[in-house]
Design a protein around this motif. Structure first.
Motif, PDB file in Angstrom:
ATOM      1  N   TYR A  42      19.122 -31.662   0.197  1.00 48.08           N
ATOM      2  CA  TYR A  42      17.912 -31.671  -0.612  1.00 48.08           C
ATOM      3  C   TYR A  42      17.693 -32.993  -1.342  1.00 48.08           C
ATOM      4  N   LEU A  60      20.498 -17.499  -5.734  1.00 48.97           N
ATOM      5  CA  LEU A  60      19.254 -18.139  -5.308  1.00 48.97           C
ATOM      6  C   LEU A  60      19.431 -19.608  -4.951  1.00 48.97           C
ATOM      7  N   THR A  61      20.428 -20.257  -5.524  1.00 54.61           N
ATOM      8  CA  THR A  61      20.573 -21.708  -5.354  1.00 54.61           C
ATOM      9  C   THR A  61      21.746 -22.102  -4.481  1.00 54.61           C
ATOM     10  N   SER A  62      22.505 -21.131  -3.983  1.00 52.82           N
ATOM     11  CA  SER A  62      23.661 -21.438  -3.127  1.00 52.82           C
ATOM     12  C   SER A  62      23.289 -21.241  -1.665  1.00 52.82           C
ATOM     13  N   ARG A  80      19.575 -19.739  -0.574  1.00 51.71           N
ATOM     14  CA  ARG A  80      18.760 -20.903  -0.920  1.00 51.71           C
ATOM     15  C   ARG A  80      17.972 -21.431   0.275  1.00 51.71           C
ATOM     16  N   ASP A  81      18.660 -21.703   1.354  1.00 54.52           N
ATOM     17  CA  ASP A  81      18.002 -22.304   2.519  1.00 54.52           C
ATOM     18  C   ASP A  81      17.023 -21.329   3.167  1.00 54.52           C
ATOM     19  N   GLY A  92      24.756 -17.424  -0.594  1.00 52.97           N
ATOM     20  CA  GLY A  92      23.438 -17.285  -1.193  1.00 52.97           C
ATOM     21  C   GLY A  92      22.320 -17.340  -0.166  1.00 52.97           C
TER      22      GLY A  92
END
Length: 295
Positions: free
Chosen positions: A221, A45-47, A59-60, A57
């Motif tokens: 971010y 979720l965060t990569s 994320r974006d 992932g």
């Protein structure tokens, strides 16, 4: 055949239909979640997604989906609710009103690929913006406006006329009656319309593919300047949403762990829709209670 037997048959048929609908929904959600939840992790979720040969992932893509959703609803809700109020309370029966309703129905029935091609011509080429989040939000707004207008109009018309007439009899202006009597009573239905419109933002791929693009700028971010090219808040950058990412993974099939990524992303998409619907309904209920002073 007596009336009791007919009643039992009709009841059985409707119960069977309800069971079929629930079974289809549960089986669909169960299949997606069962195959996808096991592939969801904090790193997933965060990569950011890596190059097409490495996967990565979401994320974006997840951020882009919510960003386009917010921009779309900011544009759609005022226009849709305003259009519904006009059609329900201010538009007099005429050929112009019939023409407006016809336009709304045509917009509601247009295929997403047609909206995407129109958005490509209007919001990408003619404006010179290129692929952008703003172009994608405007294209999805074309989808959502008919839903919001029709839902708002039907919600206002469903409010008992006695409430409206009582307000007008007290000398209250028409706009004040709409604002303080009709809209609070219609809030639950309007929220439902907003949920339906938001669901199309999460699930839409064709229109966004032609307007928001398929390539995601590597986002920083720590930089929230909306005019920076790598800022998450820059609405003029190209942005691949989660649904477009799932489509790309499934169709291009160049990523070694494509099944893992697409099943995990699909599960995240379904979970986001479920959470959003739940929160929206709770918010709508709270607003309705506050505006109508009900317990």
């Amino acid at each position: 055949m007596n009336s009791k037997v007919s009643d039992r048959i009709a009841t059985g048929v409707f119960v069977a239909i309800a069971v079929i609908i629930v079974a289809v929904l549960v089986s669909l959600l169960g299949y997606i979640l069962f195959n996808g939840v096991q592939n969801i992790s904090l790193d997933f979720l965060t990569s950011p997604s890596s190059n097409i040969m490495e996967g990565g992932g979401i994320r974006d893509q997840l951020f882009n989906s919510f960003y386009i959703l917010i921009l779309t609803m900011i544009i759609t809700i005022p226009l849709g609710v305003g259009g519904g109020i006009y059609m329900a309370e201010y538009a007099r029966p005429s050929k112009l009103t019939d023409f407006i309703r016809t336009c709304i129905e045509v917009l509601a029935s247009l295929p997403s690929i047609v909206i995407g091609l129109f958005g490509l011509l209007m919001f990408v080429q003619l404006t010179g913006w290129g692929y952008s989040i703003l172009g994608g939000a405007l294209a999805i707004t074309i989808f959502n406006l008919p839903v919001m207008v029709r839902v708002t109009e039907d919600a206002l018309r469903s409010v008992p006329s006695d409430q409206k007439q009582a307000s007008l009899a007290l000398g209250v202006t028409k706009w004040h009656t709409v604002k303080t009597v009709l809209i609070p009573a219609a809030i639950p239905s309007i929220i439902t319309g907003a949920i339906l419109a938001a669901g199309r933002v999460f699930g839409e791929a064709a229109a966004l593919l032609f307007t928001a693009g398929q390539v995601t700028t590597r986002l920083d971010y720590s930089n929230w300047n909306p005019f920076a090219h790598n800022s998450p808040l820059n609405f003029m950058r190209p942005a691949e949403t989660l649904s477009v990412h799932i489509w790309a993974i499934n169709t291009q099939s160049l990523v070694p762990d494509a099944p893992v990524i697409q099943s995990g992303a699909s599960a995240v998409l379904v979970i986001c829709v479920l959470i959003f619907n739940l929160l929206a309904r709770l918010l709508g209920s709270a607003i309705h209670k506050k505006l109508t002073a009900t317990k």
